[in-house]
Design an enzyme around this catalytic site. Structure first.
Site, PDB file in Angstrom:
ATOM      1  N   ARG A  46       0.836  -1.200   0.000  1.00 23.90           N
ATOM      2  CA  ARG A  46       0.000   0.000   0.000  1.00 23.90           C
ATOM      3  C   ARG A  46       0.875   1.256   0.000  1.00 23.90           C
ATOM      4  O   ARG A  46       0.525   2.282  -0.586  1.00 23.90           O
ATOM      5  CB  ARG A  46      -0.945  -0.005   1.225  1.00 23.90           C
ATOM      6  CG  ARG A  46      -1.684   1.293   1.413  1.00 23.90           C
ATOM      7  CD  ARG A  46      -2.883   1.218   2.366  1.00 23.90           C
ATOM      8  NE  ARG A  46      -2.758   0.278   3.453  1.00 23.90           N
ATOM      9  CZ  ARG A  46      -1.999   0.457   4.545  1.00 23.90           C
ATOM     10  NH1 ARG A  46      -1.301   1.559   4.706  1.00 23.90           N
ATOM     11  NH2 ARG A  46      -1.948  -0.469   5.487  1.00 23.90           N
ATOM     12  N   TYR A  98     -18.524  17.105 -12.681  1.00 23.51           N
ATOM     13  CA  TYR A  98     -19.011  15.729 -12.782  1.00 23.51           C
ATOM     14  C   TYR A  98     -19.999  15.472 -11.624  1.00 23.51           C
ATOM     15  O   TYR A  98     -19.732  15.865 -10.480  1.00 23.51           O
ATOM     16  CB  TYR A  98     -17.810  14.768 -12.725  1.00 23.51           C
ATOM     17  CG  TYR A  98     -18.218  13.332 -12.502  1.00 23.51           C
ATOM     18  CD1 TYR A  98     -19.135  12.712 -13.347  1.00 23.51           C
ATOM     19  CD2 TYR A  98     -17.699  12.590 -11.444  1.00 23.51           C
ATOM     20  CE1 TYR A  98     -19.522  11.397 -13.137  1.00 23.51           C
ATOM     21  CE2 TYR A  98     -18.072  11.280 -11.228  1.00 23.51           C
ATOM     22  CZ  TYR A  98     -18.988  10.690 -12.076  1.00 23.51           C
ATOM     23  OH  TYR A  98     -19.377   9.391 -11.861  1.00 23.51           O
ATOM     24  N   ASP A 170      -9.708  19.990 -11.996  1.00 26.46           N
ATOM     25  CA  ASP A 170      -9.998  18.693 -12.595  1.00 26.46           C
ATOM     26  C   ASP A 170      -9.769  18.841 -14.099  1.00 26.46           C
ATOM     27  O   ASP A 170     -10.533  19.501 -14.798  1.00 26.46           O
ATOM     28  CB  ASP A 170     -11.440  18.276 -12.280  1.00 26.46           C
ATOM     29  CG  ASP A 170     -11.760  16.871 -12.788  1.00 26.46           C
ATOM     30  OD1 ASP A 170     -11.132  16.432 -13.768  1.00 26.46           O
ATOM     31  OD2 ASP A 170     -12.655  16.216 -12.213  1.00 26.46           O
ATOM     32  N   LYS A 195     -10.276   7.904 -17.775  1.00 31.82           N
ATOM     33  CA  LYS A 195     -10.733   8.516 -19.019  1.00 31.82           C
ATOM     34  C   LYS A 195      -9.598   8.569 -20.052  1.00 31.82           C
ATOM     35  O   LYS A 195      -9.034   7.547 -20.369  1.00 31.82           O
ATOM     36  CB  LYS A 195     -11.330   9.885 -18.703  1.00 31.82           C
ATOM     37  CG  LYS A 195     -12.375   9.846 -17.568  1.00 31.82           C
ATOM     38  CD  LYS A 195     -13.550   8.959 -17.929  1.00 31.82           C
ATOM     39  CE  LYS A 195     -14.659   8.876 -16.904  1.00 31.82           C
ATOM     40  NZ  LYS A 195     -14.359   8.738 -15.516  1.00 31.82           N
TER      41      LYS A 195
END
Ligand code: P1T
Length: 377
Positions: A46, A98, A170, A195
């Site tokens: 992690r 979004y 963003d 994306k």
């Protein structure tokens, strides 16, 4: 280095053990330590993973930033940024973002006593007017999803500096190929790497890039402490994908310009939203702060039934959530990506029931245009 050279090489070097040209997938949860406190800088999956580190360095280079911090989704990245503020702090947000970002802020983070002001950031005065004593962050999306509104990033970053606020952008719709907010003075860039960055519709991921050492330190701490990290395999897939980002974006852009012109000339839609069209209210700004107009178009067909007919009958465009993949997608923001935004707020922004969003892929443009023509007749 040029963008494509960085895209193919930054953050990567042949594997020192075998010479493998492609960064291996370090599919391991832990690492052998030689003795107590003595190891190779890798303790636990992690916290440290070389495939992830390569991806972070690669995308940081593409965004002209020093540090990249990768997350398991775009929303996990946005959520991690909330670790930069505390209960009682205030955040200014672009009113059209979004729908999942809206849901995270309004329906989850508000319960943690964070305050949000939703303003039309395409007018910089609205940012200035919204600043309060407890304002800490300005969260911008440009171009916005799905209305393709633009915010002047240089102007916005100056307002943030003057008021001692952290600016976040963003940049998902543009990808680092067409827009680099850090070079315009912004502090943090965020991507849903699901994306364009990945571009093949087979990974969910997010990444944050910054030049600021203190912000990087805090976000690196949060990445490990909260633990929403991407898998080594997903990092490897995204790292493979950035190698072709430049060529994919050129084609998305070219196809979208042609499709937007077709929509205008054929008059089949009532209103078309695309920053590449000369009548887009921020077309001049687009030419200044972006190097292309991107592959996203929204169009209002005026009647719900017409939109429904199109969504049902397309054969090459696929009706589905998401965007930015090589294959063309079509969606209905009001009932899909922005369903959690109240109807009146949606309609005020232009997200009507007859609005359709196109994620223009890299297929042959003639086929995409005839797909839309055929679907409507
Ligand atoms: O889906 P995820 O990787 O968590 O990313 C969230 C996100 C963040 N920012 C923008 C601009 C986005 O478009 C998204 C996700 N968007 C969709 C799934 C969509 O269809 O619009």
């Amino acid at each position: 280095m040029g963008f494509s050279t960085d895209a193919i090489h930054a953050g990567q070097r042949p594997d020192p053990v075998t010479g493998a040209v492609i960064t291996p997938i370090y599919q391991t949860s832990t690492y052998a330590q030689e003795e107590l406190g003595k190891h190779k800088g890798f303790e636990y999956g992690r916290t440290h993973n070389l495939t992830r580190q390569s991806l972070e360095a690669n995308i940081a280079a593409l965004e002209k930033g020093k540090y990249g911090i990768a997350f398991s989704s775009g929303l996990a990245a946005t959520h991690a940024l909330m670790g930069l503020v505390k209960a009682g702090d205030h955040i200014i947000v672009s009113n059209n973002v979004y729908g999942g970002t809206y849901r995270l802020f309004e329906l989850i983070m508000r319960d943690y006593s964070l305050e949000f002001s939703w303003v039309d950031t395409s007018d910089l005065k609205n940012i200035e007017n919204a600043v309060r004593k407890n304002t800490k962050l300005v969260y911008l999306e440009t171009p916005t999803n799905p209305m393709l509104n633009l915010t002047d990033l240089k102007g916005a970053s100056e307002i943030c500096k003057k008021n001692n606020l952290i600016s976040i952008v963003d940049n998902t719709f543009m990808s680092p190929y067409f827009q680099n907010p850090l070079t315009l003075g912004c502090d943090i860039v965020l991507h849903s790497s699901t994306k364009y960055i990945n571009g093949h519709s087979d990974v969910i991921g997010g990444i944050v890039i910054t030049d600021n050492e203190k912000i990087h330190e805090r976000l690196r701490y949060i990445q490990n402490a909260i633990g929403a990290v991407p898998s080594p395999f997903d990092c490897w897939l995204v790292l493979r994908s950035t190698k072709t980002l430049a060529v994919r974006m050129e084609r998305h852009n070219k196809n979208a310009i042609e499709l937007a012109n077709f929509l205008v000339n054929s008059k089949i839609a009532k209103k078309i939203y695309y920053p590449g069209l000369p009548d887009h209210p921020k077309h001049e700004l687009a030419k200044k702060q972006m190097r292309g107009f991107g592959g996203m178009i929204s169009a209002d067909f005026g009647e719900v039934d017409k939109a429904k007919t199109l969504l049902k009958n397309v054969r090459i465009f696929t009706l589905g959530e998401s965007l930015g993949g090589v294959e063309s997608l079509i969606s209905h923001p009001a009932s899909m990506t922005h369903a959690s935004v109240p109807k009146e707020e949606r309609e005020e922004m232009g997200i009507t029931d007859s609005l359709v969003r196109f994620s223009v892929g890299i297929e042959d443009i003639e086929d995409l245009i005839s797909d839309i023509q055929n679907a409507l007749t």
